[in-house]
Design an enzyme around this catalytic site. Structure first.
Site, PDB file in Angstrom:
ATOM      1  NE  ARG A  85      40.661  74.337  63.758  1.00  0.00           N
ATOM      2  CZ  ARG A  85      39.732  74.210  62.824  1.00  0.00           C
ATOM      3  NH1 ARG A  85      38.662  73.451  63.067  1.00  0.00           N
ATOM      4  NH2 ARG A  85      39.861  74.818  61.659  1.00  0.00           N
TER       5      ARG A  85
ATOM      6  CG  HIS B 120      39.356  67.909  61.593  1.00  0.00           C
ATOM      7  ND1 HIS B 120      40.357  68.705  62.087  1.00  0.00           N
ATOM      8  CD2 HIS B 120      38.376  68.759  61.213  1.00  0.00           C
ATOM      9  CE1 HIS B 120      40.018  69.980  61.994  1.00  0.00           C
ATOM     10  NE2 HIS B 120      38.806  70.032  61.474  1.00  0.00           N
TER      11      HIS B 120
END
Length: 310
Positions: free
Chosen positions: A225, A273
């Site tokens: 993350r 991502h």
């Protein structure tokens, strides 16, 4: 009763079709068209869904993340009280992440950035051959994704280490835990891979202090993350040469702003991502399994431990 799907518009139909293929009688609602809020018994959501919105559904009995991570579902205000949260543990997600980690471990190990720069400059120059057995790869996190990627690196001959929150023994991998263990592993990591869950304890774990513990010229790979990395600290470490390069798939915020320096930094590789993207047909069976268990009052699978944050 109905299932609410909430994800990117271009993925809605694929998720709906994958679920209906396994359970044709499902009543599936595509957010924001939820219909009567009383009908919704389960919600299958990705990062963009507002957790406060889920409080509209009084009969909600299950919340499912469309990925392995769940921090997006736990951030304030969090899921509705008493509603269990399940995450995905999917072979395709795991293999996709392993591919992406290997791609970048080998890119850095085999001096790909240097050779690409030589290509641009039209320089024909053979660089010294790297030695796999001397390139130490450290993993922050040895969960399902971390273990698979670590074992893949080990199978290629890299010395592999792993850091976890609690003591753990893993065959073929040197393991560390706690603050002292973190410092020791970082000091030995020529390539550092972050696959930790994002929790209050791990937020900002890659900062000026910990990056300085890496050997000079180490590489960073982050597919966990964006919140794990203190971005100004990483930029400073890159500009000083202490960190040789970074492959980053996750950021805060996302999408990465167009004026962010990561986009144009010559030693940063940016992905949107996309290191491992959930494939609905692969993930749908476990979602259906949990819906069946919910309806039958049986124990649910892949539930999140709220106390641990993952």
């Amino acid at each position: 009763m109905a299932i609410l799907l909430s994800t990117k518009a271009n993925a809605m139909a694929a998720w709906r079709d994958a679920l209906l293929e396994l359970e044709p009688d499902l009543d599936i609602r595509l957010f924001p068209d939820a219909g009567d809020p009383n009908d919704i018994e389960a919600a299958v959501c990705w990062t963009q869904h507002d957790m406060a919105e889920l409080r509209r559904y009084p009969n909600l009995g299950l919340l499912v993340s469309m990925g392995a991570g769940v921090d997006h579902l736990l951030r304030p205000p969090g899921p509705p009280p008493g509603v269990p949260v399940a995450r995905l543990k999917d072979e395709r997600l795991t293999s996709g992440m392993t591919e992406w980690v290997l791609l970048n471990v080998l890119r850095f190990h085999r001096q790909d950035l240097e050779y690409r720069a030589q290509q641009e400059a039209r320089v024909w120059d053979e660089l010294p051959a790297p030695e796999t057995s001397a390139r130490r790869v450290g993993f922050l996190g040895l969960g399902e994704l971390g273990m698979a990627a670590a074992n893949a690196c080990r199978s290629l001959g890299f010395p592999v280490m792993g850091w976890t929150r609690r003591p753990r023994e893993v065959e073929g991998i040197e393991t560390f835990h706690g603050e002292d263990g973190l410092a020791t592993m970082l000091g030995r990591s020529d390539i550092l891979v972050c696959l930790l869950p994002l929790t209050p304890d791990t937020r900002g774990i890659l900062n000026a202090r910990t990056l300085a513990m890496l050997p000079r010229g180490a590489f960073l790979i982050n597919a966990a993350r964006g919140g794990h990395v203190v971005q100004p600290d990483l930029l400073e470490a890159l500009d000083s040469g202490h960190v040789a390069a970074a492959a980053l798939d996750v950021f805060e915020p996302e999408p990465l702003p167009a004026d962010h320096p990561f986009w144009r930094h010559p030693r940063v590789l940016v992905w949107p991502h996309a290191a491992s993207i959930t494939i609905p047909r692969s993930a749908a069976p476990q979602v259906i399994e949990n819906i069946r268990r919910l309806r039958e009052g049986r124990e649910l699978i892949n539930l999140v431990d709220f106390s641990a944050g993952y």
